[in-house]
Design a protein around this motif. Structure first.
Motif, mmCIF file in Angstrom:
data_model
loop_
_atom_site.group_PDB
_atom_site.id
_atom_site.type_symbol
_atom_site.label_atom_id
_atom_site.label_comp_id
_atom_site.label_asym_id
_atom_site.label_seq_id
_atom_site.Cartn_x
_atom_site.Cartn_y
_atom_site.Cartn_z
ATOM 1 N N SER A 452 116.555 124.233 -54.552
ATOM 2 C CA SER A 452 115.656 123.430 -55.377
ATOM 3 C C SER A 452 115.773 123.887 -56.821
ATOM 4 O O SER A 452 115.865 125.086 -57.100
ATOM 5 N N GLU A 492 112.685 115.685 -62.909
ATOM 6 C CA GLU A 492 112.591 115.394 -61.478
ATOM 7 C C GLU A 492 113.242 116.536 -60.705
ATOM 8 O O GLU A 492 114.399 116.881 -60.949
ATOM 9 N N SER A 494 115.388 118.612 -58.213
ATOM 10 C CA SER A 494 116.583 118.330 -57.420
ATOM 11 C C SER A 494 116.571 119.252 -56.206
ATOM 12 O O SER A 494 116.584 120.478 -56.352
ATOM 13 N N ARG A 495 116.536 118.652 -55.026
ATOM 14 C CA ARG A 495 116.418 119.449 -53.795
ATOM 15 C C ARG A 495 117.530 119.066 -52.822
ATOM 16 O O ARG A 495 117.886 117.895 -52.709
ATOM 17 N N THR A 496 118.066 120.074 -52.144
ATOM 18 C CA THR A 496 119.131 119.853 -51.167
ATOM 19 C C THR A 496 118.864 120.705 -49.932
ATOM 20 O O THR A 496 118.503 121.882 -50.047
ATOM 21 N N THR A 522 120.050 115.221 -49.893
ATOM 22 C CA THR A 522 119.509 115.465 -51.226
ATOM 23 C C THR A 522 118.570 114.350 -51.638
ATOM 24 O O THR A 522 118.732 113.191 -51.227
ATOM 25 N N ASN A 523 117.591 114.679 -52.450
ATOM 26 C CA ASN A 523 116.584 113.703 -52.863
ATOM 27 C C ASN A 523 117.019 112.857 -54.058
ATOM 28 O O ASN A 523 116.266 111.986 -54.497
ATOM 29 N N PRO A 527 116.103 106.644 -50.360
ATOM 30 C CA PRO A 527 115.847 106.837 -48.932
ATOM 31 C C PRO A 527 116.818 106.025 -48.082
ATOM 32 O O PRO A 527 117.137 104.882 -48.380
ATOM 33 N N GLN A 530 120.521 109.483 -48.174
ATOM 34 C CA GLN A 530 120.417 110.832 -48.710
ATOM 35 C C GLN A 530 121.290 111.854 -47.997
ATOM 36 O O GLN A 530 121.456 112.960 -48.495
ATOM 37 N N SER A 575 118.001 111.102 -60.600
ATOM 38 C CA SER A 575 117.312 110.312 -59.572
ATOM 39 C C SER A 575 117.230 108.865 -60.031
ATOM 40 O O SER A 575 116.174 108.349 -60.391
ATOM 41 N N ARG A 578 114.731 106.149 -58.734
ATOM 42 C CA ARG A 578 113.325 106.181 -59.135
ATOM 43 C C ARG A 578 113.165 105.498 -60.493
ATOM 44 O O ARG A 578 113.987 105.650 -61.380
#
Length: 635
Positions: A452, A492, A494-496, A522-523, A527, A530, A575, A578
């Motif tokens: 993250s 935003e 960033s998560r994996t 990953t975000n 959706p 991912q 992202s 979004r």
């Protein structure tokens, strides 16, 4: 592997033996760092290049990236310009993406980092670069552009050792771009003059009568390139380290200071780095590794990354009108004269450099902790975590008639940017090494990882300072300018989340098979899009170990054929799925966001694309590794 050949010498009674250690040219038992583990060089099935501290210690550079230049096959390192904040581009076997980031992934002591600019070369034990897809697929969504693995130095058991290293060097530009002499330049101006009349207003008003052009042969021109980046840069480095320990606890503590006056005018770079690394063993069951690093960097010098200032240094006129009495007094001034450059898009390069103030401050803290559990012989479980925090701010001031001040009546403009962010990683992986019936060796590894990161930014700006203000006066009296709105950019996150595994099989130390696979989620994608799966496989054959190659043993140390195939990904995007919003300053307006009514906000993200998905890179690789006793060749 300690780098020396084993020797057998007959002992003779009464004779003193003198034995000289010889370098081992084979280097086949050298341990090379690969993804989530290590391997002997002879067991590699993928394409990996490496360099160790013996090479790094002789390269006088402040950046580990620059130290890699010219030393690793297939790795291209370029510096965009001569300023201290110049971007260092690293391309592993060329770029893999047209629109996205082509930089490799950086791993330090097993942890993902943003870059390795804050690691002094003197603190590095070795660098390995994973180049083909079969090697990088273990990093899945981040491995499309190659992976740079850095291992920092650890302490060794024994007495305490204090190392002090320092050097001073100089830098100088050479082979500058050839430009026109004053006579050639003026002659060219006549050729492009739109009027056929030799005494036309266009040429005559600038350079005098055509019949007098020979006077420019004796006019000394201005060497703008030499004045821009003709400095003799002085580079100073100081490093002191304390290392030692026992069989159960080892430590390495180091401090490094780099101070470099760059060849670019008004540019300087200072970095202080403090590093602690501890390795503790609890019996033969648990190993603890702890690393802490603090880096503070200060960079002076205006931004030249856009290339405009460098362009002006080459294209700007070497001479002004012959009616100008003192050409030297005009260097670095903003005096508006009736001459050719006043009607062009060129600017006096010295004036722009000396009247733009830029100072960058960066502070980075990082902490890594790892535990290895030796469950049974060959079976190890490792859990490790890292956290890093970065805080930076940049002051940029454009004095009268430079940069952004040109759009504000020529009055000084000041901007300050604050950036802070964090990154953390948690890993778990299990490794099992075992042998079946002597000839069959297996290495199985599988694991899990989460990552993250987040970065926020704030921008403050004021304009219309008094024209005679210096940069120091602007910094001291910021309130004298007209303030602009403060802009906040909350990043935003960033998560994996990842799951990965690898199987290595070796038969008779001649035939090698490797399979790797990784699943990344990953975000940054919409959706339903991912997750991505990245497989790879590789085969290798050490034909030099075959009986029919026995006749080559005297001159060929190693010959290996490799064949690999793999897929990796590139998820370095924002992202985009979004929606983003910003304030509408012209009027108070209402915008519908879902079922709510918001005032003063409008959608600004034109890149919204809910179908955006993984950019993947598929690579097939055929390699031939050859090693000779007289030379070291890697193809």
């Amino acid at each position: 592997y300690i780098g020396m050949q084993a020797q057998e010498i007959d002992a003779v009674a009464g004779k003193t033996l003198s034995i000289k250690l010889q370098d081992d040219s084979k280097m086949l038992d050298e341990v090379v760092v690969v993804g989530y583990g290590t391997m002997k060089k002879k067991d590699l099935t993928g394409s990996v290049s490496s360099m160790n501290d013996k090479v790094l210690k002789d390269i006088p550079v402040t950046s580990a990236l620059q130290a890699m230049s010219g030393h690793l096959a297939g790795v291209n390192v370029t510096v965009t310009d001569g300023s201290p904040d110049a971007e260092i581009k690293v391309r592993v076997r060329g770029g893999g993406s047209i629109t996205q980031d082509n930089s490799p992934l950086y791993i330090v002591d097993g942890f993902i980092v943003k870059n390795i600019n804050d690691i002094p070369p003197g603190d590095i034990q070795d660098i390995s670069v994973l180049k083909d897809a079969s090697s990088t697929a273990i990093y899945g969504a981040k491995g499309a552009n190659g992976v740079v693995l850095v291992t920092t130095k650890s302490g060794k058991a024994g007495k305490t050792v204090v190392d002090v290293n320092s050097y001073v060097g100089i830098k100088k530009t050479y082979n500058l771009t050839d430009v026109l002499s004053p006579y050639e330049y003026v002659y060219y101006q006549k050729e492009i003059d739109s009027s056929p009349n030799v005494s036309s207003a266009g040429f005559y008003s600038m350079y005098g009568m055509w019949d007098d052009i020979d006077l420019y042969k004796y006019r000394e021109g201005i060497d703008w390139q030499d004045q821009l980046y003709g400095n003799t840069g002085v580079q100073k480095n100081f490093n002191v380290s304390l290392s030692g320990g026992t069989e159960t606890m080892r430590y390495n503590i180091s401090y490094t200071r780099d101070d470099e006056d760059y060849i670019m005018l008004n540019s300087n770079y200072v970095r202080d780095n403090f590093n602690i690394k501890l390795n503790k063993s609890f019996g033969k069951v648990i190993d603890l590794d702890v690393t802490a690093r603090t880096t503070n960097t200060v960079i002076d010098g205006p931004d030249v990354s856009g290339g405009r200032k460098l362009r002006d240094g080459v294209k700007y006129a070497p001479v002004k009108s012959i009616t100008t009495l003192s050409m030297e007094n005009l260097v670095g001034t903003s005096e508006e004269l009736d001459w050719a450059e006043s009607a062009s898009m060129l600017n006096d390069p010295i004036y722009n450099i000396t009247n733009e103030f830029k100072k960058q401050y960066s502070f980075v803290n990082s902490y890594n902790v790892g535990l290895t559990f030796h469950i049974i012989k060959g079976l190890d479980y490792r859990v490790q975590g890292s956290y890093s925090y970065e805080k930076a701010h940049t002051d940029n001031i454009w004095l009268k008639k430079t940069g952004e001040s040109n759009a504000n009546g020529g009055q000084p403009v000041a901007k300050r940017e604050y950036t802070d962010g964090y990154r953390f990683t948690i890993q778990n992986h299990l490794t099992y090494d075992f042998t079946v019936a002597k000839d069959h060796r297996f290495n199985i590894m599988f694991g899990q990882e989460i990552f993250s990161g987040k970065s926020d930014k704030m921008t403050l700006q004021s304009k219309f300072f008094p024209k005679d203000f210096t940069a120091e006066q602007v910094l001291a009296m910021w309130n004298y300018g007209e303030p602009l709105p403060t802009y906040n950019d909350i990043g935003e996150p960033s998560r994996t989340s990842s799951f990965f595994g690898r199987l290595n099989y070796t038969l008779k130390d001649r035939y090698y098979l490797t399979f790797t696979a990784r699943e990344d989620g990953t975000n940054v994608f919409a959706p339903g899009k991912q997750w991505g799966f990245f497989p790879a496989g590789a085969l290798a054959w050490r034909l030099s170990e075959e009986p029919f190659m026995e006749a080559t043993k005297s001159w060929l140390s190693n010959a290996k054929l490799r064949l690999s195939y793999g897929q990796v990904g590139n998820a370095r995007v924002g992202s985009y799925w979004r929606q983003q919003y910003s304030f509408e300053s012209s009027a108070n307006r209402l915008y519908y966001i879902g079922e709510k009514v918001q005032s003063g906000l409008k959608p600004t993200n034109t890149l919204r694309n809910e179908n955006l998905t993984w950019e993947t890179k598929t690579s097939a690789n055929i390699g031939l590794d050859l090693g000779f006793f007289n030379d070291k060749v890697n193809v």
